[in-house]
Design a protein around this motif. Structure first.
Motif, PDB file in Angstrom:
ATOM      1  N   PRO A  64       0.811  -1.224   0.000  1.00 55.32           N
ATOM      2  CA  PRO A  64       0.000   0.000   0.000  1.00 55.32           C
ATOM      3  C   PRO A  64       0.842   1.271   0.000  1.00 55.32           C
ATOM      4  O   PRO A  64       0.406   2.299  -0.530  1.00 55.32           O
ATOM      5  CB  PRO A  64      -0.831  -0.122   1.274  1.00 55.32           C
ATOM      6  N   ASN A  68      -0.377   4.579  -1.858  1.00 59.07           N
ATOM      7  CA  ASN A  68      -0.958   5.617  -1.001  1.00 59.07           C
ATOM      8  C   ASN A  68      -0.282   6.963  -1.258  1.00 59.07           C
ATOM      9  O   ASN A  68       0.707   7.044  -1.984  1.00 59.07           O
ATOM     10  CB  ASN A  68      -0.807   5.240   0.477  1.00 59.07           C
ATOM     11  N   PHE A  74       0.839   6.850  -6.625  1.00 59.48           N
ATOM     12  CA  PHE A  74      -0.296   7.418  -5.912  1.00 59.48           C
ATOM     13  C   PHE A  74      -1.367   7.972  -6.847  1.00 59.48           C
ATOM     14  O   PHE A  74      -2.538   7.720  -6.664  1.00 59.48           O
ATOM     15  CB  PHE A  74       0.171   8.510  -4.943  1.00 59.48           C
TER      16      PHE A  74
END
Length: 172
Positions: A64, A68, A74
Motif C-alpha cells: 500500500p 498511497n 499514488f
C-alpha cells in the motif's frame, strides 16, 4: 520475432549443415504441441483482464505504501499506467508462448523497461511482484485441464513460467 523454425534454419545455415535429427525431432514436438500452445494463448487472452486486475489488486494490498499518498503510484494516472504495463507484459508473454521464443518480448517490451521505471521512481521490485502475481494466476488458468487438448503440458507450463520470470527479472 523469429519462430522456432526460423531459428533452427538460421542455426543450420550458419554451420553450413543440414538439419539434424535432433532439430527435426524438436520441431516435430513443437508441431505436436501446437494445439496446446493455442489453448494456453486462448485461455490467457480470454482471461487477460482478470489476470491483470487481480494481480494489480493483490499488489496494492501487498504494497500500500507504493499506492498511497506519497507513493510512486499514488496518482490515478500512475495507477492506470501500472495496470497498462502489466497488460502489456501479459500480452507479450502470450506472443512468446505462441512463438516458443522470448525474443519478441525482449525486443519490444522488456528492453529498457528497468531504466524507465527507475527514471519514474517506480520500485522495480513492486513491478516484479505484480508480474509474479500474474504468473501464479496465469499458470492456474493455463494448467486447468478442462476443455483443452489432452496431454502432458509440464514443459509448456515451465516455458510459460519462464517468460513471466524473465519479465520480472527485467524490471529489478
Amino acid at each position: 520475432m523469429r519462430d522456432a523454425f526460423s531459428r533452427v534454419v538460421e542455426q543450420a545455415d550458419k554451420q553450413g549443415s543440414y538439419l539434424s535429427g535432433e532439430d527435426i525431432n524438436g520441431l516435430s514436438a513443437l508441431i505436436a504441441d501446437s494445439n496446446k500452445r493455442l489453448d494456453v494463448v486462448n485461455r490467457l487472452t480470454s482471461n487477460a483482464s482478470a489476470i491483470v486486475s487481480n494481480a494489480y489488486r493483490a499488489l496494492v494490498a501487498e504494497r500500500p505504501q507504493v499506492f498511497n499518498a506519497g507513493g510512486a503510484c499514488f496518482h490515478n494516472r500512475n495507477q492506470a499506467a501500472c495496470i497498462r504495463d502489466l497488460g502489456f507484459i501479459l500480452r507479450y508473454v502470450t506472443y512468446s508462448v505462441l512463438a516458443g521464443d522470448a525474443s519478441v518480448m525482449d525486443d519490444r517490451c522488456l528492453n529498457g523497461l528497468r531504466e524507465t521505471y527507475q527514471a519514474l521512481g517506480t520500485p522495480g521490485d513492486a513491478v516484479a511482484s505484480g508480474i509474479q502475481k500474474m504468473k501464479d494466476t496465469a499458470l492456474g488458468i493455463a494448467n486447468d485441464s478442462n476443455g483443452i487438448t489432452k496431454g502432458d503440458c509440464s514443459n509448456l507450463m515451465s516455458e510459460l513460467a519462464s517468460y513471466f520470470d524473465r519479465a520480472a527479472a527485467a524490471v529489478v
